[in-house]
Write an enzyme that holds these catalytic residues in place. Sequence first.
Site, PDB file in Angstrom:
ATOM      1  N   THR A 124       0.823  -1.212   0.000  1.00 45.62           N
ATOM      2  CA  THR A 124       0.000   0.000   0.000  1.00 45.62           C
ATOM      3  C   THR A 124       0.852   1.256   0.000  1.00 45.62           C
ATOM      4  O   THR A 124       1.972   1.280   0.541  1.00 45.62           O
ATOM      5  CB  THR A 124      -0.907   0.012   1.237  1.00 45.62           C
ATOM      6  N   TYR A 148      -1.672   0.775  10.527  1.00 46.86           N
ATOM      7  CA  TYR A 148      -1.869   0.012   9.287  1.00 46.86           C
ATOM      8  C   TYR A 148      -0.650   0.144   8.379  1.00 46.86           C
ATOM      9  O   TYR A 148      -0.074  -0.860   7.922  1.00 46.86           O
ATOM     10  CB  TYR A 148      -3.128   0.487   8.563  1.00 46.86           C
TER      11      TYR A 148
END
Length: 349
Positions: A124, A148
Amino acid sequence: MGGSLHSRKRVLVTGGAGYVGSHCCKAFAREGWEVVVFDNLSRGWADFVRWGPLIVGDILDGDALRKAMDDVRPSAVAHFAALAYVGESVAQPDIYYRTNVLGTLNVLDAMRHASVENLLFSSTCATYGTPARVPVDETHPQAPINPYGHSKLMAEQVIRDVSGAYGLRHVLLRYFNAAGADVDGEVGERQDPAVRAIQLAVRSAQVGSVFQVYGDDFDTRDGTAVRDYVHVSDLAEAHAKALDYLLAGGASEVLNLGTGVGVTVREIVDAVEAVAGRPIAWEMAPRREGDPACLVAACEKAAAVLGWTAKQSGLDEIVRSAWAWQKADRERNDRQARTAVDLRPAATS
């Protein structure tokens, strides 16, 4: 590690019942891969597993992973299984590090045990944090601003270290904002509650909820934040190309996946209103802490290494596909709910 033990072009897909994973399974199958999904269905859906068998299992269960790897004997693993909500990661960082880091270590251990040497990893742009320069290329410093992003960066490092020690090869794909849905309507975005901007805006138009725009004082063309939205089917095509790249003996790589074009939140509102044919309810809200003004990918490396560029990631195309999917999926769920009510046993006195 001996590749001769494994079935050529068979891929074990962890998290293949989820949003991005299911679209990738379709792309893998279309390119001749035999697909087997490994998913605990906690955040995926069994009806999204349409291109091969499903093994219900958890990446935190090392024994189950090893058994699946031994039974399937894949030539590659595509690892999507992860937790991916920024807000939840701040509230519950422990489950993010456990799933995203320890789970990845378990996948690597099972691969080594079964002599599988090719790994495709779903990463990501959250690993970059607040960008120091735009567009963001793969050499940009990685400085995540939430658990995250930290957990995915740690997983990337684990993959690099284990690959270096044991001769695995990997492609790390850092994608920007996945959006849209399969144009055939077979799979799509079903997160509930919705978390992504385009999904939220479409839902607002379809059910009458209020769409929140977080901040109108950014240094952008209309004051709202700019992001790089890439159609999930374009992402899927890139993953299929990356698998073939690995199977052909390609060296380990890290690649951004995006369009190189930024879209503002106000432009999302305009695009959804155009598809809906009416205004949507929206309201201005304060900026969220840590939100950068602009986050756009530099995508030249993916084009050079994989021959991939986004082909269906125009904002209007993304919104139209998301609109069609959410409308059809809501109607399907309503029919199922009505059927369930009709089939309930009659009350007896």
